[in-house]
Design a protein around this motif. Structure first.
Motif, PDB file in Angstrom:
ATOM      1  N   ARG A   6       4.115   1.605  -8.339  1.00  0.00           N
ATOM      2  CA  ARG A   6       3.901   0.204  -8.717  1.00  0.00           C
ATOM      3  C   ARG A   6       3.416  -0.625  -7.520  1.00  0.00           C
ATOM      4  O   ARG A   6       2.547  -1.486  -7.658  1.00  0.00           O
ATOM      5  CB  ARG A   6       5.208  -0.378  -9.264  1.00  0.00           C
ATOM      6  CG  ARG A   6       5.117  -1.833  -9.703  1.00  0.00           C
ATOM      7  CD  ARG A   6       6.414  -2.268 -10.360  1.00  0.00           C
ATOM      8  NE  ARG A   6       7.529  -2.246  -9.423  1.00  0.00           N
ATOM      9  CZ  ARG A   6       7.836  -3.259  -8.615  1.00  0.00           C
ATOM     10  NH1 ARG A   6       7.103  -4.349  -8.616  1.00  0.00           N
ATOM     11  NH2 ARG A   6       8.879  -3.171  -7.815  1.00  0.00           N
ATOM     12  N   LEU A   7       3.965  -0.351  -6.334  1.00  0.00           N
ATOM     13  CA  LEU A   7       3.624  -1.134  -5.148  1.00  0.00           C
ATOM     14  C   LEU A   7       2.338  -0.660  -4.477  1.00  0.00           C
ATOM     15  O   LEU A   7       1.585  -1.461  -3.923  1.00  0.00           O
ATOM     16  CB  LEU A   7       4.778  -1.065  -4.140  1.00  0.00           C
ATOM     17  CG  LEU A   7       6.081  -1.760  -4.567  1.00  0.00           C
ATOM     18  CD1 LEU A   7       7.205  -1.421  -3.604  1.00  0.00           C
ATOM     19  CD2 LEU A   7       5.877  -3.259  -4.620  1.00  0.00           C
ATOM     20  N   VAL A   8       2.116   0.661  -4.487  1.00  0.00           N
ATOM     21  CA  VAL A   8       0.915   1.247  -3.866  1.00  0.00           C
ATOM     22  C   VAL A   8       0.266   2.155  -4.904  1.00  0.00           C
ATOM     23  O   VAL A   8       0.535   3.360  -4.951  1.00  0.00           O
ATOM     24  CB  VAL A   8       1.281   2.036  -2.590  1.00  0.00           C
ATOM     25  CG1 VAL A   8       0.009   2.538  -1.894  1.00  0.00           C
ATOM     26  CG2 VAL A   8       2.097   1.180  -1.633  1.00  0.00           C
ATOM     27  N   PRO A   9      -0.576   1.627  -5.760  1.00  0.00           N
ATOM     28  CA  PRO A   9      -1.121   2.404  -6.882  1.00  0.00           C
ATOM     29  C   PRO A   9      -1.984   3.572  -6.421  1.00  0.00           C
ATOM     30  O   PRO A   9      -2.579   3.560  -5.346  1.00  0.00           O
ATOM     31  CB  PRO A   9      -1.961   1.369  -7.651  1.00  0.00           C
ATOM     32  CG  PRO A   9      -1.447   0.035  -7.204  1.00  0.00           C
ATOM     33  CD  PRO A   9      -1.013   0.224  -5.784  1.00  0.00           C
ATOM     34  N   GLY A  10      -2.043   4.581  -7.279  1.00  0.00           N
ATOM     35  CA  GLY A  10      -2.882   5.748  -7.047  1.00  0.00           C
ATOM     36  C   GLY A  10      -2.968   6.559  -8.326  1.00  0.00           C
ATOM     37  O   GLY A  10      -2.546   6.106  -9.397  1.00  0.00           O
ATOM     38  N   ILE A  11      -3.509   7.780  -8.235  1.00  0.00           N
ATOM     39  CA  ILE A  11      -3.537   8.649  -9.411  1.00  0.00           C
ATOM     40  C   ILE A  11      -2.110   8.953  -9.842  1.00  0.00           C
ATOM     41  O   ILE A  11      -1.767   8.892 -11.023  1.00  0.00           O
ATOM     42  CB  ILE A  11      -4.293   9.961  -9.101  1.00  0.00           C
ATOM     43  CG1 ILE A  11      -5.724   9.671  -8.660  1.00  0.00           C
ATOM     44  CG2 ILE A  11      -4.300  10.871 -10.327  1.00  0.00           C
ATOM     45  CD1 ILE A  11      -6.492  10.917  -8.246  1.00  0.00           C
ATOM     46  N   VAL A  45       4.755   6.577   8.168  1.00  0.00           N
ATOM     47  CA  VAL A  45       3.711   6.744   7.153  1.00  0.00           C
ATOM     48  C   VAL A  45       2.441   7.289   7.803  1.00  0.00           C
ATOM     49  O   VAL A  45       1.963   6.744   8.802  1.00  0.00           O
ATOM     50  CB  VAL A  45       3.422   5.402   6.459  1.00  0.00           C
ATOM     51  CG1 VAL A  45       2.266   5.549   5.474  1.00  0.00           C
ATOM     52  CG2 VAL A  45       4.669   4.895   5.754  1.00  0.00           C
ATOM     53  N   ARG A  46       1.909   8.362   7.237  1.00  0.00           N
ATOM     54  CA  ARG A  46       0.649   8.947   7.692  1.00  0.00           C
ATOM     55  C   ARG A  46      -0.242   9.204   6.479  1.00  0.00           C
ATOM     56  O   ARG A  46       0.246   9.479   5.380  1.00  0.00           O
ATOM     57  CB  ARG A  46       0.890  10.261   8.433  1.00  0.00           C
ATOM     58  CG  ARG A  46       1.662  10.112   9.731  1.00  0.00           C
ATOM     59  CD  ARG A  46       0.912   9.278  10.755  1.00  0.00           C
ATOM     60  NE  ARG A  46       1.647   9.116  11.993  1.00  0.00           N
ATOM     61  CZ  ARG A  46       1.522   9.921  13.037  1.00  0.00           C
ATOM     62  NH1 ARG A  46       0.686  10.951  12.977  1.00  0.00           N
ATOM     63  NH2 ARG A  46       2.211   9.701  14.135  1.00  0.00           N
ATOM     64  N   THR A  47      -1.544   9.157   6.729  1.00  0.00           N
ATOM     65  CA  THR A  47      -2.498   9.506   5.678  1.00  0.00           C
ATOM     66  C   THR A  47      -3.146  10.840   6.022  1.00  0.00           C
ATOM     67  O   THR A  47      -3.089  11.312   7.166  1.00  0.00           O
ATOM     68  CB  THR A  47      -3.595   8.437   5.533  1.00  0.00           C
ATOM     69  OG1 THR A  47      -4.421   8.461   6.704  1.00  0.00           O
ATOM     70  CG2 THR A  47      -2.989   7.056   5.350  1.00  0.00           C
ATOM     71  N   ARG A  95      -8.443  13.079  -3.380  1.00  0.00           N
ATOM     72  CA  ARG A  95      -9.253  13.152  -2.169  1.00  0.00           C
ATOM     73  C   ARG A  95      -8.548  12.493  -0.968  1.00  0.00           C
ATOM     74  O   ARG A  95      -8.955  12.719   0.173  1.00  0.00           O
ATOM     75  CB  ARG A  95     -10.607  12.455  -2.387  1.00  0.00           C
ATOM     76  CG  ARG A  95     -11.502  13.140  -3.403  1.00  0.00           C
ATOM     77  CD  ARG A  95     -11.982  14.496  -2.909  1.00  0.00           C
ATOM     78  NE  ARG A  95     -12.954  15.120  -3.794  1.00  0.00           N
ATOM     79  CZ  ARG A  95     -12.640  15.836  -4.865  1.00  0.00           C
ATOM     80  NH1 ARG A  95     -11.359  16.017  -5.177  1.00  0.00           N
ATOM     81  NH2 ARG A  95     -13.575  16.378  -5.614  1.00  0.00           N
ATOM     82  N   SER A  96      -7.528  11.688  -1.220  1.00  0.00           N
ATOM     83  CA  SER A  96      -6.822  11.019  -0.120  1.00  0.00           C
ATOM     84  C   SER A  96      -5.340  10.904  -0.465  1.00  0.00           C
ATOM     85  O   SER A  96      -4.966  10.828  -1.640  1.00  0.00           O
ATOM     86  CB  SER A  96      -7.422   9.637   0.158  1.00  0.00           C
ATOM     87  OG  SER A  96      -7.414   8.846  -1.016  1.00  0.00           O
ATOM     88  N   ASN A 112      -1.075   9.747  -4.131  1.00  0.00           N
ATOM     89  CA  ASN A 112      -2.331  10.494  -4.223  1.00  0.00           C
ATOM     90  C   ASN A 112      -3.416   9.599  -4.817  1.00  0.00           C
ATOM     91  O   ASN A 112      -3.202   8.949  -5.853  1.00  0.00           O
ATOM     92  CB  ASN A 112      -2.154  11.728  -5.117  1.00  0.00           C
ATOM     93  CG  ASN A 112      -1.111  12.684  -4.566  1.00  0.00           C
ATOM     94  OD1 ASN A 112      -1.382  13.450  -3.655  1.00  0.00           O
ATOM     95  ND2 ASN A 112       0.098  12.633  -5.114  1.00  0.00           N
ATOM     96  N   ARG A 113      -4.589   9.588  -4.178  1.00  0.00           N
ATOM     97  CA  ARG A 113      -5.702   8.770  -4.655  1.00  0.00           C
ATOM     98  C   ARG A 113      -6.975   9.616  -4.776  1.00  0.00           C
ATOM     99  O   ARG A 113      -7.057  10.708  -4.216  1.00  0.00           O
ATOM    100  CB  ARG A 113      -5.951   7.585  -3.712  1.00  0.00           C
ATOM    101  CG  ARG A 113      -4.907   6.480  -3.847  1.00  0.00           C
ATOM    102  CD  ARG A 113      -5.200   5.298  -2.949  1.00  0.00           C
ATOM    103  NE  ARG A 113      -4.296   4.190  -3.221  1.00  0.00           N
ATOM    104  CZ  ARG A 113      -4.260   3.057  -2.515  1.00  0.00           C
ATOM    105  NH1 ARG A 113      -5.093   2.898  -1.492  1.00  0.00           N
ATOM    106  NH2 ARG A 113      -3.422   2.094  -2.835  1.00  0.00           N
ATOM    107  N   ASP A 114      -7.960   9.021  -5.465  1.00  0.00           N
ATOM    108  CA  ASP A 114      -9.213   9.738  -5.729  1.00  0.00           C
ATOM    109  C   ASP A 114     -10.214   9.608  -4.591  1.00  0.00           C
ATOM    110  O   ASP A 114     -11.390   9.948  -4.755  1.00  0.00           O
ATOM    111  CB  ASP A 114      -9.843   9.238  -7.027  1.00  0.00           C
ATOM    112  CG  ASP A 114     -10.121   7.740  -6.984  1.00  0.00           C
ATOM    113  OD1 ASP A 114      -9.888   7.115  -5.923  1.00  0.00           O
ATOM    114  OD2 ASP A 114     -10.554   7.188  -8.013  1.00  0.00           O
ATOM    115  N   GLY A 115      -9.823   9.105  -3.444  1.00  0.00           N
ATOM    116  CA  GLY A 115     -10.726   8.942  -2.315  1.00  0.00           C
ATOM    117  C   GLY A 115     -10.660   7.565  -1.713  1.00  0.00           C
ATOM    118  O   GLY A 115     -11.100   7.353  -0.572  1.00  0.00           O
TER     119      GLY A 115
END
Length: 651
Positions: free
Chosen positions: A337-342, A397-399, A425-426, A445-448
């Motif tokens: 909810r706070l950091v949206p992604g897939i 936190v790391r990406t 992808r990210s 998890n995000r799409d890039g």
């Protein structure tokens, strides 16, 4: 029009004024890092005093039956002050108007003297005249915390001037649910620690060795420590000729601690003899000065007011989790909810055994897990984030891009067969507290799409709180597991008030009570019985752990039983009961053993070695060994310890 050259540019940090939400967030983060319940009480007083200043702030827990009280203040007060405070409130606490109001109205959680209108009866009372007026108190803010039956838990702030501002009340209302959640979790953490005292405590790792030096049982951590000092602490291995065995045969006794130096640092070793067996306790010597500095918590300065409020709401929801499964589900949902992604995921991965437990949000069907998690588990070691967290533990936190700027990860099997087909992808992730060899992480998890500075700040703020909550929920789960293990071992659990009244019981415990002539139903009193002869606390926060065997000859009704009592400072107290094992040759024979095998089995229950069995039965050690092998086959077990358990349970 005034330009930038008209005056010197102000430092933006000087203009930053933390919002109430930000102040409470930072205070809760510091509070959650407490290690013990006593530290928690002290930190809660200190943090509340920082949020709502006054003459002093208190954290109080009172047993309404016995009158025992645990009071922590900030700033710290003298012993005479504490003695006066506790004595006056024990004798005249019913005169206190704010507390009467809070506990008479279930909807009331925060109140001040000013809320109550007329204070004339109180201002002429003994409590006010001989304590509050004497110390210059003209107003008080009180916060009611959820508490166990027959107990009261509150926090208060006293001021020399009348009146608390609306901001003070707002902060107190924001503070209350978080300190209440953490308090409950610390209670369970303490219960887990007390339950662990049945086996081992204070960081000791345990191994059980027979009189001939053969390891009968050992934890994995004990085996690793043993290896560091040249001893193979594995089941079936002999310790004869090692440093550990020299400690045992030196007769260190229950209080003797020996230190063995090794290439990996010192190891403390303690040897305790019991029933012709040695209990070896080991722990690594910790040198605090050599420990690396942990990164300091980041401030909430970089978050907007809306984000601060959202994070505070999120940790409030997650803090209500009672199990790790609930924690995983709530943490993923709030993180997404706070950091949206897939999707957001909570992953527990054992890299050595290639096993993974995963929860994702939004939730997926069972087929999704069947099709994908096996692939992730097989190649998890290829993930830069997993490797980083496994090396760094509770990492910040790391990406994925932080750790793999050249994107070489995209050439791995994990990316090609797992992430790429799912459109990932990210990633951004942080680690949570985990046992040795296990990686626990929360991941977005995000799409890039890249992760912004705002995303990182929100995740970092969440990480500080979720690490603390995860520790507490894990302790809660351990406590429940230990309680279940205690039950499987035949123990029945009762809760007893400070005056000896049974608060909680079980039908099996009541049956034990009938057999020994002692009422153990809810409401019965243990005063005057063999079960209740506990010491009186001498200082607040003192704890005891006593285990005693009560022989049948001390009771009017026959039937020996084991009793274990945990005494807490203000109650309730935990009483464990079970019938003592009464294994006989006849009961062992009913399990399919011959008479001679049954005689050997009873000696195994008592901890006898093959040599001791041979001596007791006037047979050769070889014959004794053959009897042991045969009876283990008949009982369907693979160890002497399991054979002993089977014989005792069969009785």
């Amino acid at each position: 029009m005034r330009t930038g050259g008209d005056r010197e540019q102000a430092d933006p940090r000087e203009a930053f004024v933390p919002t109430p939400h930000a102040r409470v967030l930072e205070a809760v983060a510091r509070l959650g890092s407490s290690a013990t319940r006593a530290e928690f009480a002290a930190a809660a007083s200190r943090e509340l005093h920082g949020l709502v200043p006054g003459l002093w702030a208190t954290f109080e827990e009172v047993d309404l039956v016995s009158g025992d009280a645990s009071v922590t203040t900030w700033p710290e007060q003298s012993a005479d002050w504490h003695e006066s405070y506790v004595a006056m409130h024990a004798r005249h606490g019913r005169e206190h108007p704010t507390l009467r109001h809070l506990f008479a109205d279930d909807a009331a959680t925060v109140a001040t003297w000013g809320d109550l209108g007329r204070l004339e009866p109180f201002t002429t009372s003994v409590l006010h005249t001989d304590f509050y007026a004497l110390h210059g108190v003209h107003d008080q803010l009180a916060i009611r915390l959820p508490s166990a039956p027959r107990t009261v838990a509150t926090m208060t702030v006293c001021r020399a001037a009348e009146g608390f501002e609306p901001l003070d009340r707002e902060i107190a209302a924001l503070w209350r649910p978080h300190v209440a959640n953490l308090r409950d979790l610390f209670v369970w953490r303490e219960r887990a620690r007390l339950a662990a005292a049945l086996t081992v405590s204070d960081g000791w790792k345990v191994a059980v060795v027979d009189a001939e030096g053969v390891v009968l049982a050992a934890t994995q951590d004990a085996a690793l420590l043993g290896e560091s000092i040249g001893a193979s602490v594995l089941v079936g291995r002999s310790l004869v000729g090692t440093h550990l065995w020299s400690v045992a045969t030196a007769g260190a006794g229950p209080t003797g601690v020996h230190r063995i130096d090794s290439a990996y640092g010192g190891v403390d070793v303690q040897a305790v003899e019991h029933q012709r067996r040695w209990r070896l306790l080991m722990r690594r010597v910790v040198h605090p000065a050599s420990e690396p500095d942990r990164p300091r918590a980041t401030a909430t300065e970089g978050l907007t007011v809306e984000d601060q409020e959202a994070v505070l709401e999120a940790i409030g929801r997650i803090g209500r989790a009672a199990t790790l499964e609930e924690f995983a589900r709530m943490a993923c949902r709030e993180l997404h909810r706070l950091v949206p992604g897939i999707w957001a995921s909570y992953n527990e991965t054992n890299l050595s055994t290639a096993r993974t437990a995963t929860f994702v949000w939004p939730e997926r069907e069972a087929d999704w897990f069947d099709q994908n998690i096996g692939t992730f588990t097989r190649y998890a070691h290829q993930s830069p984030l997993v490797r980083h967290i496994s090396e760094d533990g509770e990492s910040d936190v790391r990406t994925l891009l932080d750790l793999d700027p050249d994107r070489t990860f995209e050439d791995t099997e994990l990316f090609r067969h797992y992430y790429a087909p799912l459109g990932v992808r990210s990633q951004a992730a942080f680690g949570l507290p985990a046992p040795s060899g296990v990686v626990i992480a929360l991941v977005v998890n995000r799409d890039g799409a890249d992760f912004t500075g705002r995303d990182r700040r929100v995740m970092e703020e969440l990480r500080l709180h979720l690490s603390n909550i995860h520790r507490m929920v894990a302790a809660y789960e351990r406590a429940r597991g230990m309680t279940a293990a205690v039950g499987l071992d035949g123990w029945e659990t009762l809760l007893v008030a400070d005056d000896g009244t049974v608060l909680e019981s079980t039908p099996a415990a009541e049956e034990i009570g009938r057999r020994i002539g002692t009422g153990l139903a809810i409401g019965d009193s243990l005063l005057g019985t063999t079960l209740w002869g506990r010491s009186t606390p001498s200082t607040p926060g003192q704890e005891w752990w006593s285990v005693k065997r009560v022989p049948s000859t001390s009771l009017e009704v026959g039937g020996a039983f084991d009793a274990s009592l945990t005494v807490n400072p203000v109650g309730p107290h935990v009483l464990l009961l079970r019938p003592a094992h009464a294994a006989t040759v006849e009961s062992a024979m009913r399990l399919g053993l011959t008479r001679r095998q049954a005689e050997v089995a009873l000696l195994i229950v008592d901890g006898a070695t093959n040599v001791q069995i041979a001596r007791a039965l006037t047979i050769s050690p070889g014959t004794a060994r053959k009897h042991v092998e045969t009876l283990m086959a008949v009982l369907g077990v693979s160890s002497r310890a399991a054979a002993a358990v089977a014989v005792v349970r069969g009785s």
